[in-house]
Motif scaffolding. Structure first.
Motif, PDB file in Angstrom:
ATOM      1  N   GLN A   1       0.860  -1.183   0.000  1.00  8.03           N
ATOM      2  CA  GLN A   1       0.000   0.000   0.000  1.00  8.03           C
ATOM      3  C   GLN A   1       0.892   1.226   0.000  1.00  8.03           C
ATOM      4  O   GLN A   1       1.641   1.446   0.959  1.00  8.03           O
TER       5      GLN A   1
ATOM      6  N   TYR B   1      -9.675  -4.744  -8.082  1.00  3.53           N
ATOM      7  CA  TYR B   1      -8.957  -5.388  -6.984  1.00  3.53           C
ATOM      8  C   TYR B   1      -8.410  -6.761  -7.376  1.00  3.53           C
ATOM      9  O   TYR B   1      -7.759  -7.420  -6.585  1.00  3.53           O
TER      10      TYR B   1
ATOM     11  N   ASP C   1      -7.661 -12.182  -5.472  1.00  2.00           N
ATOM     12  CA  ASP C   1      -8.434 -11.133  -4.827  1.00  2.00           C
ATOM     13  C   ASP C   1      -7.503 -10.418  -3.841  1.00  2.00           C
ATOM     14  O   ASP C   1      -7.109 -10.979  -2.819  1.00  2.00           O
ATOM     15  N   SER C   2      -7.130  -9.195  -4.172  1.00  6.20           N
ATOM     16  CA  SER C   2      -6.158  -8.480  -3.345  1.00  6.20           C
ATOM     17  C   SER C   2      -6.723  -8.128  -1.973  1.00  6.20           C
ATOM     18  O   SER C   2      -5.964  -7.825  -1.048  1.00  6.20           O
ATOM     19  N   ARG C   3      -8.045  -8.179  -1.815  1.00  8.31           N
ATOM     20  CA  ARG C   3      -8.654  -7.847  -0.519  1.00  8.31           C
ATOM     21  C   ARG C   3      -8.477  -8.980   0.488  1.00  8.31           C
ATOM     22  O   ARG C   3      -8.343  -8.739   1.683  1.00  8.31           O
ATOM     23  N   THR C   4      -8.474 -10.222  -0.030  1.00  9.55           N
ATOM     24  CA  THR C   4      -8.373 -11.386   0.854  1.00  9.55           C
ATOM     25  C   THR C   4      -7.032 -12.099   0.736  1.00  9.55           C
ATOM     26  O   THR C   4      -6.681 -12.905   1.600  1.00  9.55           O
TER      27      THR C   4
END
Length: 376
Positions: free
Chosen positions: A15, A46, A61-64
């Protein structure tokens, strides 16, 4: 986010902020070298896409941090990938493979196997539905797969570089121009979209050719204020297109880490088509972050004092940069000094390279270097 592939076959997600890059997660699942990496150009930004020589293409999935989709071909290596809406494409040995992301399972949607004879090192979709594929056989093929995947119906043009295609990129307001970096570090510029139009006269649409691109970039650096940072050019990273100024920059690197943005000044002819190009002195140099070869550089929007760039190197570092001097302003200054620009890349060739009823099929024309792409 920033996604970086590393030598242990994992992907690290960072990030970015104004001060640093914070590690978010690691994506694990490939069993061999990761050959291409991108964020999905679709309604799911994402999603991170990766291809590997283990024969898999994965959508993460970059969120998980988990695999959301996985496609595999057995007994083959994948060297490149691209996406457009719900369609995924990957380059392998002599073929371009397609999957429909709306269809569950691992079933191929289609493949193009009648153009290339060697490894397909790059595939890139254009927004029109055309796909360009470059290979170590020396060809870049253009197919329009917006309505069909039949080889005979969708083939539009073959761009013969006569050299191994290591990397290329689409640029310009409409993505209609093409930069190509070869295995011998020559650089070629084309108006590829015009060469698919039979109604446009005037040759094969190559408007610049730099067979000694690394040497020319080195001369440009030596004649500039960047000489102290970049005493010589040891390799080419690729190219960067700056949209606000409509300028292309060659990215030239030194083995100790510095990378310079060398402007390529393009000239239009009386008919509005590109006619020639020349290199000018570097306008920006990134130095002080890396101490080894930089494998990849991407600019990704604006920070508080200029564009943000991210670089990944062989020194196991990922660096975030704020380019203090606007590339657009610097490019304009370089253009104003065009009469003092470095050696040119030559003018437009006059050989028709669009498909015709009796033209030779591109798979019959070879001459490129037999060389696999370098992992990065």
């Amino acid at each position: 986010m920033v996604a970086a592939s590393v030598s242990n076959n994992t992907i690290k997600l960072y990030q970015p902020s104004e001060a640093n890059l914070s590690l978010v997660s690691e994506l694990r699942g490939h069993a061999n070298t990761i050959t291409d990496l991108s964020f999905c150009e679709c309604s799911q930004p994402y999603r991170v896409l990766s291809s590997s020589t283990d024969g898999t293409l994965v959508a993460w999935d970059s969120r998980t941090g988990q695999q959301a989709e996985r496609y595999q071909v057995h007994g083959q290596e994948l060297f490149s990938l691209s996406s457009l809406n719900h369609v995924l494409a990957a380059g392998t040995s002599g073929e371009v493979l397609f999957w429909d992301r709306r269809v569950t399972g691992n079933k191929l949607l289609a493949k193009l196997d009648d153009t290339h004879a060697e490894d397909v090192t790059q595939v890139r979709f254009h927004s029109s539905g055309r796909i360009l594929s470059g290979s170590t056989d020396g060809l870049i093929a253009v197919h329009d797969v917006s309505k069909s995947f039949n080889d005979d119906d969708v083939f539009q043009a073959a761009i013969n570089i006569n050299n191994s295609v290591e990397e290329f990129g689409l640029y310009g307001a409409d993505g209609g121009r093409l930069w190509i970096r070869t295995g011998t570090e020559s650089v070629h510029l084309w108006e590829w979209l015009r060469c698919t139009n039979e109604d446009v006269p005037g040759g094969d649409m190559q408007f610049a050719d730099f067979p000694e691109a690394r040497n020319i970039a080195g001369q440009a650096c030596a004649a500039s204020a960047a000489a102290s940072l970049l005493p010589q050019v040891d390799y080419l990273v690729g190219c960067h297109y700056d949209g606000p100024s409509d300028r292309l920059f060659l990215l030239a690197g030194h083995n100790d880490g510095p990378v310079a943005f060398v402007p390529i000044l393009e000239q239009r002819g009386p008919d509005g088509a590109m006619a020639a190009a020349a290199m000018s002195c570097p306008v920006v140099a990134l130095a002080g972050g890396h101490n080894s070869i930089v494998r990849s550089l991407r600019c990704m929007g604006d920070g508080s004092s200029g564009p943000l760039c991210v670089t990944g190197g062989e020194d196991a570092l990922v660096c975030l940069w704020t380019v203090d001097s606007s590339l657009a302003a610097a490019a304009s200054a370089a253009a104003a000094a065009a009469p003092q620009a470095g050696p040119t890349g030559g003018g437009r060739h006059r050989q028709r390279n669009s498909p015709g009823p009796d033209r030779q099929h591109p798979s019959d024309k070879h001459g490129g270097k037999q060389r696999r792409p370098s992992p990065y």
